[in-house]
Design an enzyme around this catalytic site. Structure first.
Site, PDB file in Angstrom:
ATOM      1  CG  ASP A  29      50.006  62.500  34.053  1.00 17.38           C
ATOM      2  OD1 ASP A  29      51.060  62.067  34.587  1.00 17.38           O
ATOM      3  OD2 ASP A  29      49.263  61.792  33.349  1.00 17.38           O
ATOM      4  CG  ASP A 207      47.909  38.653  38.541  1.00 23.45           C
ATOM      5  OD1 ASP A 207      48.752  38.945  39.414  1.00 23.45           O
ATOM      6  OD2 ASP A 207      46.682  38.715  38.723  1.00 23.45           O
ATOM      7  CD  GLU A 261      50.973  36.582  41.362  1.00 23.10           C
ATOM      8  OE1 GLU A 261      51.100  37.274  42.377  1.00 23.10           O
ATOM      9  OE2 GLU A 261      50.041  36.756  40.540  1.00 23.10           O
ATOM     10  CG  HIS A 329      52.964  44.777  42.269  1.00 23.18           C
ATOM     11  ND1 HIS A 329      53.581  43.637  41.805  1.00 23.18           N
ATOM     12  CD2 HIS A 329      51.639  44.542  42.177  1.00 23.18           C
ATOM     13  CE1 HIS A 329      52.668  42.762  41.449  1.00 23.18           C
ATOM     14  NE2 HIS A 329      51.474  43.284  41.662  1.00 23.18           N
ATOM     15  CG  ASP A 330      50.514  42.553  44.983  1.00 22.29           C
ATOM     16  OD1 ASP A 330      49.973  43.657  44.799  1.00 22.29           O
ATOM     17  OD2 ASP A 330      50.290  41.561  44.278  1.00 22.29           O
TER      18      ASP A 330
END
Length: 550
Positions: A29, A207, A261, A329-330
């Site tokens: 997908d 997080d 984090e 990822h940031d």
């Protein structure tokens, strides 16, 4: 059975972060999923990974790609179902790896049933979030309850539908901050964590956990901009109490690793959080390497870069335990932030991998960094997905910037650089999916991919494998003391790791030009990132060498 996660396992382990949406699409997908991760477990096992950190897989509207949770106990159907998650946990354990789940504790999605119930001022859930009336300086003039700004830009307060109150959101307006002062909130979070640990998760990455505790009065910040605000809020008045309660109620009953984090936290604050005598967290995940400091000429400051490693090693050292994080990822891709993603792409990618795996601390390797993925040349706002980048663009335009100027600002900071699909081969869609992916594939995928680098001894991928094997083969890399041997050198990063009478010396040229060595080191060369060991008088552009004596 997998070994317990004692201190030795944490020190010897290697963490690999997966951004599920971009790792591998098994369903066709265009979006990565849990079955795609399961398919690639042999790849991770061969790489030498011990722990797999997954960015959020919980139910979410995906405005902020899972960091806006709408159900802490539900698997996001975008990625699969509970059976897929359970299989991933079980298959990872069978291969000697554990899965750490990323959980946003500071806030939920405004679509979460808790927040929807809280919109009723008479509901018990009202106190699960931070609702406050607007302030009036004079009749008819309303302003936010305090001066805080959102990390993503704009005010940190938005109107609450159905009342005159505003609600707090340190991040996007769709991410409402939870009120951790309320014991019912903490109990619900504890229950959700137990749910996943009982099902086989190996731990959590918490997080922005250092901002969950806020002073109940929510006073004005001395400087409300995101960086200073983070530093002010990090380590709130009850943070230690909340973390100790979390360990007592949840973590001490399971064989798990807890990574916190910690934006805004310095080494002194971090040391208290990971002190083995009172271990609120197992590992601390700091942000001092997020963005390179710039010198007067605009180049990134190598001296400050080296001082960060020394400060964190001295601040925590062997008593607690550091993590070594250069990409996630940031962030923009590490080879684009710190390396040379042009003429010396391979050399700088492998030099930065050398740095990651030879420092004292648990290394965190972000997907794609092992093959040297670089920033993507996005062409327009229609190619960006990142809500932070979209907010940046909107605020720039509202401030009068041209479309080109606003897009340039959004492209420079977007987190989408790290989120383009993983490049598995040179086929359609880089082997990520059989259909068009949710985010564009980097145009260099035909050259930079796993298939092309497998078995190529000079490639970043094979270099990462060699370095992980080196790290695991000798306790000097996990237990050895660290010292910067040339802290004032603006070109070379030269440091040692010392364990008893044995010394490992790491030399890395941080420039895209050859640099003369200050001294010729002794010992056996156990690693180098060029095709040959070179000479003893010069380090070539981005050359890395490791020697061991004793």
């Amino acid at each position: 059975m997998s070994p317990p996660y004692g201190p030795d396992a944490r020190r010897q382990g290697v963490v690999y972060q997966i951004y599920p949406k971009s790792f591998r699409d098994a369903s066709g997908d265009g979006v990565g999923d849990l079955r795609g991760i399961i398919q690639q477990l042999p790849y991770l096992q061969r790489l030498g990974v011990d722990m797999i950190w997954l960015s959020p897989i919980f139910a979410s509207p995906m405005i902020d790609n899972g960091y806006d949770v709408s159900d802490y106990k539900a698997t996001n159907p975008l990625f699969g179902d509970d059976a897929d998650a359970d299989e991933l946990f079980a298959e990872s354990k069978r291969r000697g790896m554990r899965v750490l789940l990323d959980v946003a504790l500071n806030h939920t999605s405004t679509a979460h049933p808790w927040f929807q119930a809280a919109l009723d001022p008479s509901s018990a859930y009202r106190d699960w979030y931070w609702f406050r009336p607007a302030q009036e300086d004079r009749p008819g003039t309303r302003r936010a309850p305090n001066n805080w700004l959102s990390i993503f830009g704009g005010p940190a307060w938005s109107p609450a539908p159905g009342s005159d109150d505003l609600y707090l959101h340190l991040f996007d307006r769709t991410q409402a901050d939870l009120n951790w002062e309320n014991p019912a909130v903490r109990a619900a979070i504890h229950d959700a964590m137990r749910h996943w640990l009982q099902r086989g998760a190996g731990g959590f990455r918490l997080d922005v956990v250092t901002v969950i505790s806020k002073h109940p009065d929510l006073p004005d910040a001395r400087d409300p901009r995101p960086g200073p605000l983070y530093r002010d809020l990090a380590g709130g008045p009850r943070l230690h109490e909340f973390l100790r309660e979390m360990r007592r109620e949840v973590f001490q009953h399971f064989d798990c690793v807890i990574v916190g984090e910690a934006p805004g936290v310095d080494p002194a604050r971090a040391r208290a959080l990971v002190d083995p005598a009172d271990p609120m967290l197992d590992l601390i995940y700091h942000f001092d390497l997020v963005e390179p400091r710039r010198d007067a000429a605009g180049d990134w400051d190598r001296l400050t870069f080296k001082r960060i490693f020394a400060a964190w090693d001295e601040g925590i050292g062997a008593r607690g335990w550091n993590t070594i994080v250069t990409g996630n990822h940031d962030l923009a891709r590490v080879v684009s932030r710190y390396g040379d993603d042009g003429a010396y792409w391979r050399e700088s990618a492998t030099a930065l991998l050398t740095l990651l795996f030879t420092q004292r601390g648990t290394p965190f390797l972000y997907q794609g960094d092992e093959i040297g993925m670089s920033n993507c040349p996005f062409a327009g706002m229609d190619e960006l997905d990142d809500v932070w980048a979209k907010t940046t663009y909107r605020l720039k335009r509202e401030a009068g910037a041209s479309e080109a100027e606003a897009f340039a600002a959004a492209r420079a900071m977007t987190r989408d650089h790290a989120r383009t699909p993983m490049q598995w081969d040179a086929g359609p869609n880089a082997g990520f999916s059989t259909t068009s992916p949710w985010l564009r594939v980097h145009p260099d995928a035909g050259r930079v991919n796993v298939a092309a680098q497998t078995a190529d001894p000079a490639s970043p991928l094979e270099t990462a494998r060699r370095l992980i094997a080196l790290r695991k083969s000798d306790p000097i890399w996990t237990e050895g003391a660290y010292a910067d041997l040339a802290p004032g050198d603006p070109d070379l990063f030269v440091y040692e790791r010392r364990l008893g009478a044995r010394v490992a010396r790491v030399e890395i040229n941080l420039r895209s030009r050859s640099i003369a060595r200050n001294a010729t080191p002794d010992g056996e060369t156990v690693f180098y990132n060029y095709a040959d060991a070179g000479d003893d008088g010069t380090l070539r552009p981005w050359e890395a060498r490791v020697r061991v004596t004793g």
